[in-house]
Design an enzyme around this catalytic site. Sequence first.
Site, short mmCIF file in Angstrom:
data_model
loop_
_atom_site.label_atom_id
_atom_site.label_comp_id
_atom_site.label_asym_id
_atom_site.label_seq_id
_atom_site.Cartn_x
_atom_site.Cartn_y
_atom_site.Cartn_z
N GLY A 36 0.88 -1.17 0.00
CA GLY A 36 0.00 0.00 0.00
C GLY A 36 0.91 1.22 0.00
CB SER A 37 0.35 4.89 0.03
OG SER A 37 -0.54 4.85 1.14
CG HIS A 54 -1.66 -1.41 3.10
ND1 HIS A 54 -0.92 -0.25 3.18
CD2 HIS A 54 -2.95 -1.01 3.05
CE1 HIS A 54 -1.73 0.79 3.15
NE2 HIS A 54 -2.96 0.36 3.08
CD GLU A 57 -3.28 -7.87 2.46
OE1 GLU A 57 -4.35 -8.51 2.26
OE2 GLU A 57 -3.12 -6.69 2.13
CG HIS A 64 -9.59 -30.96 15.95
ND1 HIS A 64 -9.23 -30.89 14.63
CD2 HIS A 64 -10.70 -30.19 16.05
CE1 HIS A 64 -10.08 -30.13 13.96
NE2 HIS A 64 -10.97 -29.69 14.79
N GLY A 105 -5.03 -25.66 11.78
CA GLY A 105 -6.24 -25.98 11.03
C GLY A 105 -6.88 -24.76 10.40
CD GLU A 144 2.52 -1.01 3.31
OE1 GLU A 144 1.77 -0.62 2.39
OE2 GLU A 144 2.24 -0.87 4.51
C1 LIG Z 1 -10.33 -20.22 7.99
C2 LIG Z 1 -11.19 -21.39 8.38
N1 LIG Z 1 -12.54 -21.31 8.20
C3 LIG Z 1 -13.35 -22.37 8.55
C4 LIG Z 1 -12.81 -23.53 9.08
C5 LIG Z 1 -13.71 -24.65 9.51
N2 LIG Z 1 -13.49 -25.90 8.74
C6 LIG Z 1 -13.99 -26.12 7.49
C7 LIG Z 1 -14.79 -25.12 6.73
C8 LIG Z 1 -13.69 -27.38 6.98
C9 LIG Z 1 -14.08 -28.01 5.68
C10 LIG Z 1 -12.92 -28.22 4.76
O1 LIG Z 1 -13.43 -28.67 3.53
P1 LIG Z 1 -12.44 -29.16 2.39
O2 LIG Z 1 -13.29 -29.29 1.16
O3 LIG Z 1 -11.26 -28.34 2.32
O4 LIG Z 1 -11.94 -30.59 2.85
P2 LIG Z 1 -12.79 -31.90 3.18
O5 LIG Z 1 -14.01 -31.90 2.28
O6 LIG Z 1 -11.86 -33.05 2.87
O7 LIG Z 1 -13.15 -31.81 4.60
S1 LIG Z 1 -12.72 -28.21 8.15
C11 LIG Z 1 -12.78 -26.93 9.26
O8 LIG Z 1 -12.22 -26.92 10.40
C12 LIG Z 1 -11.39 -23.55 9.28
N3 LIG Z 1 -10.78 -24.65 9.84
N4 LIG Z 1 -10.62 -22.50 8.90
#
Ligand SMILES: Cc1ncc(Cn2c(C)c(CCOP(=O)(O)OP(=O)(O)O)sc2=O)c(N)n1
Length: 526
Positions: free
Chosen positions: A25-26, A70, A47, A281, A401, A28
């Site tokens: 951005g400006s 930015h 980002e 988890h 995750g 930077e």
């Molecule tokens: C940024 C973000 N948003 C939402 C999620 C929630 N989430 C989501 C939305 C998943 C589904 C992933 O779907 P995919 O198509 O990438 O893979 P699979 O179909 O194999 O599960 S797994 C999970 O924890 C996350 N982990 N991170």
Amino acid sequence: MPSVHAVTYSLLRRQGITTVFGNPGSNELPFLKGFPEDFRYVLGLHEGVVAGMADGYALASGRPAFVNLHAAAGTGNAMGALTNAWYSHSPLVITAGQQARSMIGVESMLANVEAPQLPKPLVKWSYEPACPEDVPRALSQAIHSASLPPRGPVYVSIPHDDWDREAGDDAELVVAREIEHAGVPSPTQLERLAERLNGAENPLLVLGPEVDARQANGLAVELAERLRLPVWVAPSASRCPFPTRHPCFRGVLPAAISGITAHLEGHDLVVVVGAPVFRYHKYAPGRYLPAGAQLVHVTGDAGEAARAPMGDALVGDVHATLEALLPHLEQSERELPAALPAPAAAEDGEGRLAPANVFDTLDALAPEDAIYVKESTSTVEIFWERVAMRHPGSYYFPAAGGLGFGLPAALGVQLAQPQRQVIGVVGDGSASYAITALWSAAQYRIPAVLIILNNGTYGALRGFARHMAVDDAPGLDVPGIDFCALAQGYGVEARLADSREALARALQEGLAMDRPLLIEVPTLPT
Ligand SMILES: Cc1ncc(Cn2c(C)c(CCOP(=O)(O)OP(=O)(O)O)sc2=O)c(N)n1
Ligand SMILES: [Ca+2]
């Protein structure tokens, strides 16, 4: 007297940091002015992609990666990627341009108000220098803080009117600083640890990402063969610390308290090396350990040691500790565990492949030292069962995750490891969080093979919904996305592979190309 700008680039060059991942951005522009010929700027269109590419680069190179974002808006967009970088101990040096010093207080446009607060708690250290002369020292502190254990991302906010100011007489003293960490346990500590391992009736080894990050995989194999014990990978695995075809290899522990305890039954000593205890988890309560079991934990991260709910810990460098420990260990008379049986065959659907068959095809055709960047959450277990990984640095998965890691990180890993083939394996849901990474792949002709597993749904969430008895949640399906069209729109060639033969053809083509190839594979939900 040299400027802050000149000393900063001398510092970065001397510390071997000549790639800048950024979106400008400006604020930077004064930092990017006169960008040196021997530096490389890798632009990401969002980002989250910038930080994801830098994360992959840092993890695969083992070196700090430099990021330039930015102000507040750019930092905010990177926070999702920062959750992964924090938990993967990724040494990111994140800088953000700040408004001119005299315009911060009035909160003019692009003023990053209370900048050092913004990325917390997902950074080891964040700072905005109190005067321009302190910028080079602050960046030196950032580089060393990111690199010293426990490694992790740091953040420095820099007002744009600092760059052309004089840096001060002694500013260049920081340029060539080298800081090393020892972290070797004492002979007494090693003897005490060895006594517990030699004396165990039926020990079990759990290995985590730090073993791979410190390239201690070979030492872990020596330890496993000396003690002849089963080896599990710690849950929520973000790296592969042990060869998956080794007879001692048993798989990845489930990320649930009761699930892990069930696998520890019958073992009197659980040895955890280079992983938190543990990265649970799924919520499945139970006893942390089976009756009669003790746990001992070796980690380079004092925070991980302190927050564990059970066991004893030794905080030290995992590579140095395993290397120093081995001479104290007796050769066990136990039988070496028998290798896992090959998994059963899977049936494809009409125009849709079973993930197991995708991975078997991948395993058959990929180079033996391929690097996998994985982000299809519902197929993790099947992947580990079917794909051979033999070398350090062969696997990366988002450590928190936080989705949107897979595509950018695959590019960052490939930039860091041009001599090895990177294969991204990304779910259709995950791909959509960072789909603009395809533009960077095309622009910089990054020769990664990017496989999109398109099952039209958030597969992992369907699994969680079953586990949590939620059978009517909206927002779990993502049908109707044409990734081949999206790829071509961003300049990446693409193939649709709706049979094993088509997948094999596309894979062989992609593995031979000097530019990226996206392969969209319609898959069955797991
Ligand atoms: C940024 C973000 N948003 C939402 C999620 C929630 N989430 C989501 C939305 C998943 C589904 C992933 O779907 P995919 O198509 O990438 O893979 P699979 O179909 O194999 O599960 S797994 C999970 O924890 C996350 N982990 N991170
Ligand atoms: Ca999916």
